[in-house]
Design a protein around this motif. Structure first.
Motif, PDB file in Angstrom:
ATOM      1  N   ALA A 117       0.840  -1.262  -0.057  1.00 15.07           N
ATOM      2  CA  ALA A 117      -0.003   0.180   0.104  1.00 15.07           C
ATOM      3  C   ALA A 117       0.807   1.229   0.027  1.00 15.07           C
ATOM      4  CB  ALA A 117      -0.982   0.028   1.161  1.00 15.07           C
ATOM      5  N   ALA A 118       2.016   1.058   0.138  1.00 14.92           N
ATOM      6  CA  ALA A 118       3.020   2.274   0.322  1.00 14.92           C
ATOM      7  C   ALA A 118       3.156   2.917  -1.079  1.00 14.92           C
ATOM      8  CB  ALA A 118       4.334   1.944   0.845  1.00 14.92           C
ATOM      9  N   PHE A 119       3.025   2.470  -2.107  1.00 11.05           N
ATOM     10  CA  PHE A 119       3.226   2.440  -3.668  1.00 11.05           C
ATOM     11  C   PHE A 119       1.806   2.908  -4.315  1.00 11.05           C
ATOM     12  CE2 PHE A 119       6.481  -0.670  -2.478  1.00 11.05           C
ATOM     13  CZ  PHE A 119       7.341   0.175  -2.565  1.00 11.05           C
ATOM     14  N   VAL A 120       1.862   4.223  -4.534  1.00  7.74           N
ATOM     15  CA  VAL A 120       0.531   4.886  -5.033  1.00  7.74           C
ATOM     16  C   VAL A 120       1.066   5.944  -6.230  1.00  7.74           C
ATOM     17  CG1 VAL A 120      -0.478   4.844  -3.100  1.00  7.74           C
ATOM     18  CG2 VAL A 120       0.736   6.965  -3.489  1.00  7.74           C
ATOM     19  N   THR A 121       0.006   6.620  -6.660  1.00 10.46           N
ATOM     20  CA  THR A 121       0.198   7.710  -7.702  1.00 10.46           C
ATOM     21  C   THR A 121      -0.278   8.975  -7.455  1.00 10.46           C
ATOM     22  OG1 THR A 121      -0.065   5.919  -9.390  1.00 10.46           O
ATOM     23  CG2 THR A 121      -0.020   7.892 -10.241  1.00 10.46           C
ATOM     24  N   GLY A 122       0.279   9.882  -7.640  1.00 10.97           N
ATOM     25  CA  GLY A 122      -0.122  11.280  -7.473  1.00 10.97           C
ATOM     26  C   GLY A 122       0.108  11.849  -8.860  1.00 10.97           C
ATOM     27  N   THR A 123      -0.303  13.207  -8.907  1.00 11.02           N
ATOM     28  CA  THR A 123      -0.206  14.001 -10.119  1.00 11.02           C
ATOM     29  C   THR A 123       0.231  15.350  -9.782  1.00 11.02           C
ATOM     30  OG1 THR A 123      -2.389  12.945 -10.846  1.00 11.02           O
ATOM     31  CG2 THR A 123      -1.677  15.045 -11.840  1.00 11.02           C
ATOM     32  N   ILE A 124       1.250  16.076 -10.809  1.00 16.23           N
ATOM     33  CA  ILE A 124       1.819  17.345 -10.662  1.00 16.23           C
ATOM     34  C   ILE A 124       1.825  17.752 -12.079  1.00 16.23           C
ATOM     35  CG2 ILE A 124       4.183  16.499 -10.502  1.00 16.23           C
ATOM     36  CD1 ILE A 124       4.509  18.859  -8.325  1.00 16.23           C
ATOM     37  N   GLU A 125       1.471  19.033 -12.247  1.00 18.00           N
ATOM     38  CA  GLU A 125       1.461  19.603 -13.612  1.00 18.00           C
ATOM     39  C   GLU A 125       0.811  18.833 -14.616  1.00 18.00           C
ATOM     40  OE1 GLU A 125       4.148  21.942 -15.112  1.00 18.00           O
ATOM     41  OE2 GLU A 125       4.211  23.093 -12.789  1.00 18.00           O
ATOM     42  N   GLY A 126      -0.497  18.045 -14.237  1.00 21.41           N
ATOM     43  CA  GLY A 126      -0.779  17.287 -15.186  1.00 21.41           C
ATOM     44  C   GLY A 126      -0.531  16.019 -15.358  1.00 21.41           C
ATOM     45  N   VAL A 127       0.673  15.555 -14.715  1.00 20.42           N
ATOM     46  CA  VAL A 127       1.520  14.483 -15.030  1.00 20.42           C
ATOM     47  C   VAL A 127       1.184  13.470 -13.950  1.00 20.42           C
ATOM     48  CG1 VAL A 127       3.918  13.250 -15.415  1.00 20.42           C
ATOM     49  CG2 VAL A 127       3.075  15.654 -16.477  1.00 20.42           C
ATOM     50  N   ARG A 128       0.863  12.061 -14.229  1.00 20.19           N
ATOM     51  CA  ARG A 128       0.592  11.380 -13.093  1.00 20.19           C
ATOM     52  C   ARG A 128       2.080  10.562 -12.870  1.00 20.19           C
ATOM     53  NH1 ARG A 128      -4.098   9.124 -11.605  1.00 20.19           N
ATOM     54  NH2 ARG A 128      -3.284   6.795 -11.409  1.00 20.19           N
ATOM     55  N   VAL A 129       2.330  10.430 -11.620  1.00 16.29           N
ATOM     56  CA  VAL A 129       3.612  10.149 -11.135  1.00 16.29           C
ATOM     57  C   VAL A 129       3.714   9.084 -10.002  1.00 16.29           C
ATOM     58  CG1 VAL A 129       5.604  10.970  -9.985  1.00 16.29           C
ATOM     59  CG2 VAL A 129       4.644  12.428 -11.598  1.00 16.29           C
ATOM     60  N   ARG A 130       4.395   7.996 -10.176  1.00 20.21           N
ATOM     61  CA  ARG A 130       4.339   6.907  -8.819  1.00 20.21           C
ATOM     62  C   ARG A 130       5.266   7.483  -7.987  1.00 20.21           C
ATOM     63  NH1 ARG A 130       6.297   3.478 -13.230  1.00 20.21           N
ATOM     64  NH2 ARG A 130       4.879   2.146 -13.951  1.00 20.21           N
ATOM     65  N   CYS A 131       4.546   7.330  -6.629  1.00 23.11           N
ATOM     66  CA  CYS A 131       5.105   8.055  -5.474  1.00 23.11           C
ATOM     67  C   CYS A 131       4.988   7.074  -4.344  1.00 23.11           C
ATOM     68  CB  CYS A 131       4.491   9.349  -5.273  1.00 23.11           C
ATOM     69  SG  CYS A 131       2.864   9.485  -5.166  1.00 23.11           S
ATOM     70  N   LEU A 132       5.224   7.573  -3.110  1.00 21.72           N
ATOM     71  CA  LEU A 132       4.871   7.049  -1.916  1.00 21.72           C
ATOM     72  C   LEU A 132       3.675   7.635  -1.342  1.00 21.72           C
ATOM     73  CD1 LEU A 132       8.549   6.220  -0.030  1.00 21.72           C
ATOM     74  CD2 LEU A 132       7.087   4.793  -1.243  1.00 21.72           C
ATOM     75  N   SER A 133       2.937   6.780  -0.560  1.00 19.57           N
ATOM     76  CA  SER A 133       1.729   7.196  -0.068  1.00 19.57           C
ATOM     77  C   SER A 133       2.170   8.046   1.176  1.00 19.57           C
ATOM     78  CB  SER A 133       1.073   5.822   0.680  1.00 19.57           C
ATOM     79  OG  SER A 133       1.572   5.439   1.718  1.00 19.57           O
ATOM     80  N   VAL A 134       0.778   8.906   1.508  1.00 20.58           N
ATOM     81  CA  VAL A 134       0.884   9.492   2.780  1.00 20.58           C
ATOM     82  C   VAL A 134       1.312   9.223   3.812  1.00 20.58           C
ATOM     83  CG1 VAL A 134      -0.537  11.179   3.965  1.00 20.58           C
ATOM     84  CG2 VAL A 134      -0.892  11.180   1.546  1.00 20.58           C
ATOM     85  N   ASP A 135       0.742   7.993   4.218  1.00 16.51           N
ATOM     86  CA  ASP A 135       1.251   7.075   5.349  1.00 16.51           C
ATOM     87  C   ASP A 135       2.673   6.606   5.434  1.00 16.51           C
ATOM     88  OD1 ASP A 135      -1.354   7.020   6.289  1.00 16.51           O
ATOM     89  OD2 ASP A 135      -1.768   5.170   5.649  1.00 16.51           O
ATOM     90  N   GLN A 136       3.172   6.358   4.090  1.00 16.18           N
ATOM     91  CA  GLN A 136       4.504   5.958   4.218  1.00 16.18           C
ATOM     92  C   GLN A 136       5.371   7.192   4.484  1.00 16.18           C
ATOM     93  OE1 GLN A 136       5.511   2.749   4.035  1.00 16.18           O
ATOM     94  NE2 GLN A 136       7.587   3.414   4.672  1.00 16.18           N
ATOM     95  N   GLN A 137       4.915   8.412   3.807  1.00 16.66           N
ATOM     96  CA  GLN A 137       5.777   9.767   4.076  1.00 16.66           C
ATOM     97  C   GLN A 137       5.938  10.071   5.450  1.00 16.66           C
ATOM     98  OE1 GLN A 137       7.740  11.341   2.164  1.00 16.66           O
ATOM     99  NE2 GLN A 137       7.061  10.949   0.045  1.00 16.66           N
TER     100      GLN A 137
END
Length: 167
Positions: A117-137
């Motif tokens: 569950a630590a591996f999620v996707t976010g978006t910045i400048e309209g680009v989807r980016v794989r990232c770490l989850s809020v909980d993992q951060q």
């Protein structure tokens, strides 16, 4: 400093080469929030350990070279820089079949464990980016004296997601 344009250029090059990476650290928080919240010194990238030769090769063709002497160093992480002063902090992950991962910290068995569950996707400048989850951060921002940027990052997560942090 590492501006958003350089972050997106690096991510696009790695994706085009077939590398699977996740953004962590300050840029990872900005990707979760969906906007740039502060200047960033570097880009923390988690990558599949088995893809490391491909990741390094692609980054070298993009102008980066490994900088020896990063502390801590391998196997936990290594640093690559370019001639413009941009810095990438790379963290190899061993991904399990269930989507969880282990990052080896030393040769004595110390490791970080990431739930799937630590591996999620976010978006910045309209680009989807794989990232770490809020909980993992939030989990990674514990157990040390925070710097000013850590305080700002946790405040940004609290404001955006209503989470509780320890500082």
């Amino acid at each position: 400093m590492l501006p958003i344009g350089e972050m997106l250029r690096v991510l696009n090059a790695l994706e085009a080469a077939g590398c699977e990476v996740w953004v962590a650290g300050g840029w990872g928080i900005d990707v979760l929030i969906g906007r740039v919240t502060r200047e960033h010194h570097d880009l923390d990238l988690l990558h599949r350990a088995e893809q490391e030769p491909l990741v390094i090769g692609e980054l070298e063709s993009s102008g980066y070279a490994e900088r020896p002497g990063a502390v801590p160093g391998r196997p936990a992480r290594f640093v690559m820089t370019d001639g413009r002063g941009h810095e990438l902090d790379l963290h190899p992950l061993h991904i399990a079949g269930d989507g969880s991962a282990v990052q080896h910290l030393d040769d004595r068995g110390a490791a970080f464990h990431y739930p799937a569950a630590a591996f999620v996707t976010g978006t910045i400048e309209g680009v989807r980016v794989r990232c770490l989850s809020v909980d993992q951060q939030v989990a990674f921002h514990q157990g040390y004296d925070p710097r000013d940027r850590d305080l700002r990052d946790m405040a940004s997560l609290r404001a955006a997601f209503g989470v509780t942090t320890h500082f």
